[in-house]
Design a protein around this motif. Structure first.
Motif, PDB file in Angstrom:
ATOM      1  N   PRO A 477      -3.797   4.402  -2.180  1.00 53.53           N
ATOM      2  CA  PRO A 477      -2.922   3.309  -1.741  1.00 53.53           C
ATOM      3  C   PRO A 477      -1.858   2.915  -2.761  1.00 53.53           C
ATOM      4  CG  PRO A 477      -5.230   2.815  -1.258  1.00 53.53           C
ATOM      5  CD  PRO A 477      -5.232   4.044  -2.112  1.00 53.53           C
ATOM      6  N   ALA A 480       0.812   5.437  -2.646  1.00 57.36           N
ATOM      7  CA  ALA A 480       1.540   5.292  -1.381  1.00 57.36           C
ATOM      8  C   ALA A 480       2.547   4.149  -1.466  1.00 57.36           C
ATOM      9  CB  ALA A 480       0.557   5.051  -0.245  1.00 57.36           C
ATOM     10  N   LYS A 481       2.123   3.050  -2.050  1.00 52.94           N
ATOM     11  CA  LYS A 481       3.018   1.887  -2.175  1.00 52.94           C
ATOM     12  C   LYS A 481       4.242   2.238  -3.012  1.00 52.94           C
ATOM     13  CE  LYS A 481       3.168  -2.923  -3.727  1.00 52.94           C
ATOM     14  NZ  LYS A 481       2.407  -4.034  -4.363  1.00 52.94           N
ATOM     15  N   MET A 493      -2.452  10.507   3.224  1.00 52.88           N
ATOM     16  CA  MET A 493      -3.089   9.814   2.109  1.00 52.88           C
ATOM     17  C   MET A 493      -4.536  10.273   2.038  1.00 52.88           C
ATOM     18  SD  MET A 493      -3.190   5.795   1.029  1.00 52.88           S
ATOM     19  CE  MET A 493      -4.219   5.214   2.395  1.00 52.88           C
TER      20      MET A 493
END
Length: 540
Positions: A477, A480-481, A493
């Motif tokens: 995550p 990804a951000k 992901m």
């Protein structure tokens, strides 16, 4: 010479004729790997063998000398007799020589002639068979050279002069090696000799490698179907009805990531396992270092923490990366310490890979997250400080200079004091070569795999944003951000933050994409062959 004097031993050379197989390095025999790693000289006439040897022995000093036996000093190709002289000369110097050849040494090559010259020179030799092109390449193309209905196959080298193609026209299966530019002539001669023009033919180039490509045709249409194709000399051609089994048995070229050019933006030390996993799914990984791991600018903090560790100042040491383990281990070696200094100290690892690095040091991690392998997962399982059970309330936390503060804050909340020490720095690497930067920006890569937020930032910083058509895969995550903050839509992901899950997730994505195309009756294409107008940002 006195009674106790001895004649100095004579150093004898030795030649090992070693087959490298058809191209896939995983098809090397165990004996072949052993001999290459122990060789003093490797003689080859295949430029691709240079990378193969380096992958086996590394590029460090002390490896074998590589001798090119393909061309002479005048730039002309060496004859078989001249190559034999190169081998004999190296062996006469008393060295262990590996003559590395394509496929199998005693199948359609010059090794028999070279071996005869080795014997003539009084030098010992051995032969290590390799997996033959004649059987391996058709197998990788999904074509068995025999079946219950077709039990006979014949192998012919088109490079041999005076081949009587009429004599081979009616064999069940004909495997032709080194056809190259002669392919059209061979097809015409087989048809003229009575072979049905509708007989299936498959031509496979770059067999067993991730660049493999197979053209399926018939004898009558082969010329038209291969027009414009640059067929290398080593292409393998199968003539016969066993080719009809390819649609059912094709397993290599239908791997989820087959032929995908995947950018791996990692430190060079970390790229090996990721690239190997990608190759397992048929991808062509290209490693582009974006981060260089270097010692901290001020080593005094690290020195002080290591002294405190030896003096028993800490109850715990928490490793949040393999690089942290490496940094502490190097500092120990600098001080002449070993793993015994950890006696009485509890060890935590952020995940299995870090625990493995600790184990390689001869230590065992006392705490590894039972759930998510991250700093948050580590905190979930970290015990609160107990002033009765815990004699010391201090934790040594060696980390990167750009690490987040969440772990420190969580440990403080649990009652611990954390010495947050910079063990190493991550520095942005130099920009890649211009062709690579162009490939990134224009969508010539099919996918990019990001293993940390820093790899996203650094890749964009040194090479620009990946093209809209490129599939973006991230390890978790936080990464990804960061990707979304840089205007990238995350397509994949990992289900858990590990290299294996990241590659598995990308393979699942590619497999589903392939199935959709097949079900829609569309040709299966790679992302680099499709150009969406723009990449949509992920919705918040």
């Amino acid at each position: 010479m006195t009674k106790n004097q001895q004649t100095p031993p004579t150093t004898r050379g030795w030649v090992s004729f070693v087959g490298s197989g058809p191209g896939d390095p995983d098809l090397l025999t165990v004996r072949a790997v052993e001999l290459v790693r122990g060789a003093e000289v490797v003689v080859t006439d295949n430029p691709q063998h240079v990378a193969l040897v380096q992958s086996l022995v590394g590029s460090a000093e002390g490896g074998p000398e590589l001798v090119d036996a393909s061309f002479g000093e005048d730039g002309q190709p060496l004859t078989r007799a001249q190559r034999a002289k190169v081998v004999v000369k190296a062996a006469k110097a008393g060295r262990k020589v590996v003559r590395l050849v394509n496929g199998d040494p005693f199948v359609h090559g010059s090794s028999p002639e070279e071996a005869q010259q080795v014997v003539k020179a009084g030098i010992g030799f051995e032969v290590v068979p390799g997996v033959s092109l004649a059987t391996a390449v058709p197998a990788y193309a999904g074509i068995p050279v025999t079946s219950k209905d077709h039990r006979e196959f014949v192998v012919v080298s088109a490079g041999d002069r005076g081949v009587d193609w009429a004599a081979h026209a009616h064999h069940d299966t004909l495997v032709v090696l080194a056809a190259g530019e002669q392919l059209a002539t061979i097809a015409d001669k087989l048809v003229a000799a009575g072979r049905d023009a509708d007989t299936p033919v498959a031509v496979t180039a770059e067999g067993t490698t991730t660049g493999q490509e197979t053209i399926v045709s018939t004898l009558g249409h082969l010329v038209a179907d291969t027009a414009g194709s640059q067929l290398p000399t080593r292409a393998v051609t199968v003539v016969g009805h066993v080719v009809d089994l390819r649609p059912t048995l094709s397993w290599f070229e239908t791997k989820p990531l087959f032929g995908w050019r995947v950018l791996v933006p990692r430190t060079k030390e970390q790229a090996g396992a990721l690239s190997a996993s990608l190759r397992g799914y048929g991808a062509v990984p290209e490693e582009v270092p974006t981060i260089s791991v270097e010692p901290p600018r001020n080593p005094q903090q690290m020195d002080k923490a290591v002294r405190g560790l030896v003096e028993g100042r800490y109850e715990w040491i928490a490793f949040t990366s393999v690089n942290a383990v490496k940094a502490v281990r190097e500092k120990f070696e600098e001080y002449g310490l070993d793993a015994r200094a950890f006696s009485g100290l509890k060890i935590a690892a952020v995940g299995d890979k870090t625990a493995d690095a600790i184990a390689a040091w001869g230590l065992r991690a006392d705490l590894v997250p039972s759930g998510e392998q991250s700093a948050a997962g580590l905190l979930e399982d970290w015990p609160p400080y107990d002033d009765v059970l815990d004699p010391i309330n201090r934790v040594f936390l060696p980390r990167a200079d750009i690490a987040t503060e969440n772990l420190v804050a969580g440990l403080v909340d649990l009652g611990w004091e954390a010495d947050d020490v910079t063990a190493y720095r991550t520095v942005r690497a130099a920009p890649p070569a211009a062709p690579v930067r162009d490939a990134i920006k224009t969508g010539k890569f099919d996918a990019v795999v990001f293993t940390s937020s820093s790899t996203v930032r650094n890749l964009v910083g040194i090479a620009g944003k990946p093209h809209a058509s490129t599939v973006i895969a991230v390890i978790g995550p936080a990464t990804a951000k960061t990707a979304e903050e840089h205007g990238l839509r995350v397509d994949v992901m990992a289900s858990s933050p590990s290299v294996e899950e990241l590659v598995d997730g990308l393979a699942d994505f590619a497999g589903a994409r392939r199935e959709e195309m097949v079900e829609a009756g569309q040709p299966v294409t790679k992302p680099s062959e499709r150009r969406p107008a723009a990449r949509r940002k992920a919705s918040s």
